[in-house]
Write a protein that holds these residues in place. Structure first.
Motif, PDB file in Angstrom:
ATOM      1  N   ASP A   1       5.414   8.024 -14.180  1.00  0.00           N
ATOM      2  CA  ASP A   1       3.992   8.330 -14.004  1.00  0.00           C
ATOM      3  C   ASP A   1       3.677   9.018 -12.681  1.00  0.00           C
ATOM      4  O   ASP A   1       2.535   9.364 -12.427  1.00  0.00           O
ATOM      5  CB  ASP A   1       3.152   7.066 -14.164  1.00  0.00           C
ATOM      6  N   GLY A   2       4.661   9.205 -11.813  1.00  0.00           N
ATOM      7  CA  GLY A   2       4.396   9.906 -10.576  1.00  0.00           C
ATOM      8  C   GLY A   2       5.272   9.467  -9.421  1.00  0.00           C
ATOM      9  O   GLY A   2       6.237   8.733  -9.578  1.00  0.00           O
ATOM     10  N   VAL A   3       4.883   9.917  -8.241  1.00  0.00           N
ATOM     11  CA  VAL A   3       5.630   9.676  -7.016  1.00  0.00           C
ATOM     12  C   VAL A   3       4.766   8.839  -6.074  1.00  0.00           C
ATOM     13  O   VAL A   3       3.616   9.179  -5.817  1.00  0.00           O
ATOM     14  CB  VAL A   3       5.998  11.015  -6.336  1.00  0.00           C
ATOM     15  N   ARG A   4       5.342   7.747  -5.590  1.00  0.00           N
ATOM     16  CA  ARG A   4       4.645   6.906  -4.614  1.00  0.00           C
ATOM     17  C   ARG A   4       5.224   7.234  -3.233  1.00  0.00           C
ATOM     18  O   ARG A   4       6.432   7.340  -3.083  1.00  0.00           O
ATOM     19  CB  ARG A   4       4.826   5.443  -4.966  1.00  0.00           C
ATOM     20  N   PHE A   5       4.326   7.371  -2.247  1.00  0.00           N
ATOM     21  CA  PHE A   5       4.781   7.765  -0.918  1.00  0.00           C
ATOM     22  C   PHE A   5       3.872   7.175   0.153  1.00  0.00           C
ATOM     23  O   PHE A   5       2.771   6.706  -0.114  1.00  0.00           O
ATOM     24  CB  PHE A   5       4.819   9.294  -0.795  1.00  0.00           C
ATOM     25  N   ARG A   6       4.396   7.195   1.368  1.00  0.00           N
ATOM     26  CA  ARG A   6       3.633   6.765   2.543  1.00  0.00           C
ATOM     27  C   ARG A   6       3.730   7.838   3.610  1.00  0.00           C
ATOM     28  O   ARG A   6       4.736   8.532   3.721  1.00  0.00           O
ATOM     29  CB  ARG A   6       4.200   5.460   3.106  1.00  0.00           C
ATOM     30  N   THR A   7       2.676   7.896   4.404  1.00  0.00           N
ATOM     31  CA  THR A   7       2.668   8.777   5.567  1.00  0.00           C
ATOM     32  C   THR A   7       3.054   7.935   6.780  1.00  0.00           C
ATOM     33  O   THR A   7       3.002   6.706   6.732  1.00  0.00           O
ATOM     34  CB  THR A   7       1.270   9.377   5.790  1.00  0.00           C
TER      35      THR A   7
ATOM     36  N   ARG B   1       3.521  15.097   6.642  1.00  0.00           N
ATOM     37  CA  ARG B   1       4.782  14.366   6.656  1.00  0.00           C
ATOM     38  C   ARG B   1       4.608  13.132   5.789  1.00  0.00           C
ATOM     39  O   ARG B   1       3.619  12.425   5.889  1.00  0.00           O
ATOM     40  CB  ARG B   1       5.134  13.965   8.088  1.00  0.00           C
ATOM     41  N   TYR B   2       5.596  12.877   4.947  1.00  0.00           N
ATOM     42  CA  TYR B   2       5.541  11.699   4.089  1.00  0.00           C
ATOM     43  C   TYR B   2       6.941  11.269   3.699  1.00  0.00           C
ATOM     44  O   TYR B   2       7.894  12.041   3.795  1.00  0.00           O
ATOM     45  CB  TYR B   2       4.698  11.962   2.838  1.00  0.00           C
ATOM     46  N   GLN B   3       7.027  10.003   3.311  1.00  0.00           N
ATOM     47  CA  GLN B   3       8.295   9.442   2.865  1.00  0.00           C
ATOM     48  C   GLN B   3       8.104   8.906   1.454  1.00  0.00           C
ATOM     49  O   GLN B   3       7.191   8.101   1.210  1.00  0.00           O
ATOM     50  CB  GLN B   3       8.731   8.313   3.799  1.00  0.00           C
TER      51      GLN B   3
ATOM     52  N   TYR C   1       0.831  -1.202   0.000  1.00  0.00           N
ATOM     53  CA  TYR C   1       0.000   0.000   0.000  1.00  0.00           C
ATOM     54  C   TYR C   1       0.866   1.253   0.000  1.00  0.00           C
ATOM     55  O   TYR C   1       1.800   1.384   0.788  1.00  0.00           O
ATOM     56  CB  TYR C   1      -0.918   0.044   1.223  1.00  0.00           C
ATOM     57  N   ALA C   2       0.535   2.167  -0.895  1.00  0.00           N
ATOM     58  CA  ALA C   2       1.199   3.468  -0.955  1.00  0.00           C
ATOM     59  C   ALA C   2       0.288   4.434  -1.709  1.00  0.00           C
ATOM     60  O   ALA C   2      -0.539   4.023  -2.517  1.00  0.00           O
ATOM     61  CB  ALA C   2       2.554   3.367  -1.651  1.00  0.00           C
ATOM     62  N   PHE C   3       0.467   5.700  -1.407  1.00  0.00           N
ATOM     63  CA  PHE C   3      -0.214   6.746  -2.161  1.00  0.00           C
ATOM     64  C   PHE C   3       0.617   7.050  -3.392  1.00  0.00           C
ATOM     65  O   PHE C   3       1.830   6.848  -3.407  1.00  0.00           O
ATOM     66  CB  PHE C   3      -0.322   8.032  -1.333  1.00  0.00           C
ATOM     67  N   LYS C   4      -0.043   7.588  -4.414  1.00  0.00           N
ATOM     68  CA  LYS C   4       0.660   8.032  -5.619  1.00  0.00           C
ATOM     69  C   LYS C   4       0.051   9.354  -6.058  1.00  0.00           C
ATOM     70  O   LYS C   4      -1.163   9.527  -6.011  1.00  0.00           O
ATOM     71  CB  LYS C   4       0.525   7.018  -6.740  1.00  0.00           C
ATOM     72  N   VAL C   5       0.915  10.269  -6.456  1.00  0.00           N
ATOM     73  CA  VAL C   5       0.475  11.513  -7.077  1.00  0.00           C
ATOM     74  C   VAL C   5       1.294  11.715  -8.340  1.00  0.00           C
ATOM     75  O   VAL C   5       2.395  11.178  -8.477  1.00  0.00           O
ATOM     76  CB  VAL C   5       0.640  12.751  -6.153  1.00  0.00           C
ATOM     77  N   SER C   6       0.740  12.489  -9.260  1.00  0.00           N
ATOM     78  CA  SER C   6       1.477  12.815 -10.480  1.00  0.00           C
ATOM     79  C   SER C   6       2.686  13.675 -10.110  1.00  0.00           C
ATOM     80  O   SER C   6       2.730  14.278  -9.032  1.00  0.00           O
ATOM     81  CB  SER C   6       0.577  13.570 -11.459  1.00  0.00           C
TER      82      SER C   6
ATOM     83  N   LEU D   1       2.153  18.699  -3.146  1.00  0.00           N
ATOM     84  CA  LEU D   1       2.251  17.870  -1.946  1.00  0.00           C
ATOM     85  C   LEU D   1       3.323  18.423  -1.011  1.00  0.00           C
ATOM     86  O   LEU D   1       3.129  18.477   0.197  1.00  0.00           O
ATOM     87  CB  LEU D   1       2.560  16.416  -2.325  1.00  0.00           C
ATOM     88  N   ARG D   2       4.445  18.845  -1.573  1.00  0.00           N
ATOM     89  CA  ARG D   2       5.539  19.395  -0.761  1.00  0.00           C
ATOM     90  C   ARG D   2       5.117  20.655  -0.017  1.00  0.00           C
ATOM     91  O   ARG D   2       5.632  20.950   1.051  1.00  0.00           O
ATOM     92  CB  ARG D   2       6.762  19.694  -1.638  1.00  0.00           C
ATOM     93  N   LYS D   3       4.151  21.388  -0.578  1.00  0.00           N
ATOM     94  CA  LYS D   3       3.673  22.622   0.065  1.00  0.00           C
ATOM     95  C   LYS D   3       2.709  22.332   1.215  1.00  0.00           C
ATOM     96  O   LYS D   3       2.478  23.197   2.055  1.00  0.00           O
ATOM     97  CB  LYS D   3       2.981  23.509  -0.968  1.00  0.00           C
ATOM     98  N   GLN D   4       2.134  21.135   1.233  1.00  0.00           N
ATOM     99  CA  GLN D   4       1.175  20.769   2.271  1.00  0.00           C
ATOM    100  C   GLN D   4       1.908  20.500   3.587  1.00  0.00           C
ATOM    101  O   GLN D   4       3.096  20.206   3.601  1.00  0.00           O
ATOM    102  CB  GLN D   4       0.414  19.492   1.860  1.00  0.00           C
ATOM    103  N   LYS D   5       1.153  20.562   4.669  1.00  0.00           N
ATOM    104  CA  LYS D   5       1.734  20.279   5.981  1.00  0.00           C
ATOM    105  C   LYS D   5       1.527  18.809   6.338  1.00  0.00           C
ATOM    106  O   LYS D   5       0.970  18.472   7.366  1.00  0.00           O
ATOM    107  CB  LYS D   5       1.106  21.177   7.045  1.00  0.00           C
TER     108      LYS D   5
END
Length: 120
Positions: free
Chosen positions: A73-79, A64-66, A46-51, A58-62
């Protein structure tokens, strides 16, 4: 019994998955990114993905993610909240599949015992 163990593992896995999906809904509302996707990725779990475009937002949001990985096709990350749930889901899925295979092996073993009777 094998069947009860399988049923228990299945229920535990379903409960973890429900928590993951609830987290996904909260993140959708919080981040408001159109490309946000949550699913089980091969080799990652399980991971999130954004374009890539939304990754800048996403970087501007408050939040925390790795970053798990970056692809075309994008960046996969987890909180921090998703990581233990993803690991727990993967562990339960692995155990479920192992127990399911043992049950299948046992059924085949029992069935093979009847083969001489059927062939006679």
């Amino acid at each position: 019994s094998f069947e009860q163990e399988l049923a228990d593992l299945f229920e535990q896995r379903e409960q973890v998955e429900a928590k993951v999906l609830a987290l996904g809904n909260r993140m959708e509302k919080q981040l408001k990114l159109k490309s946000l996707d949550l699913k089980v990725w091969p080799g990652i779990g399980y991971a999130f993905k954004v374009s890539k475009r939304d990754e800048a937002q996403l970087r501007k949001q408050k939040v925390r993610y790795q970053v798990v990985n970056m692809k075309n096709d994008g960046v996969r990350f987890r909180t921090p909240e998703l990581t233990p749930l993803a690991e727990q889901f993967a562990e339960l899925s692995k155990e479920y599949q192992a127990r399911q295979q043992r049950l299948i092996d046992k059924l085949l073993e029992v069935s093979a015992g009847y083969l001489p009777v059927i062939q006679a």
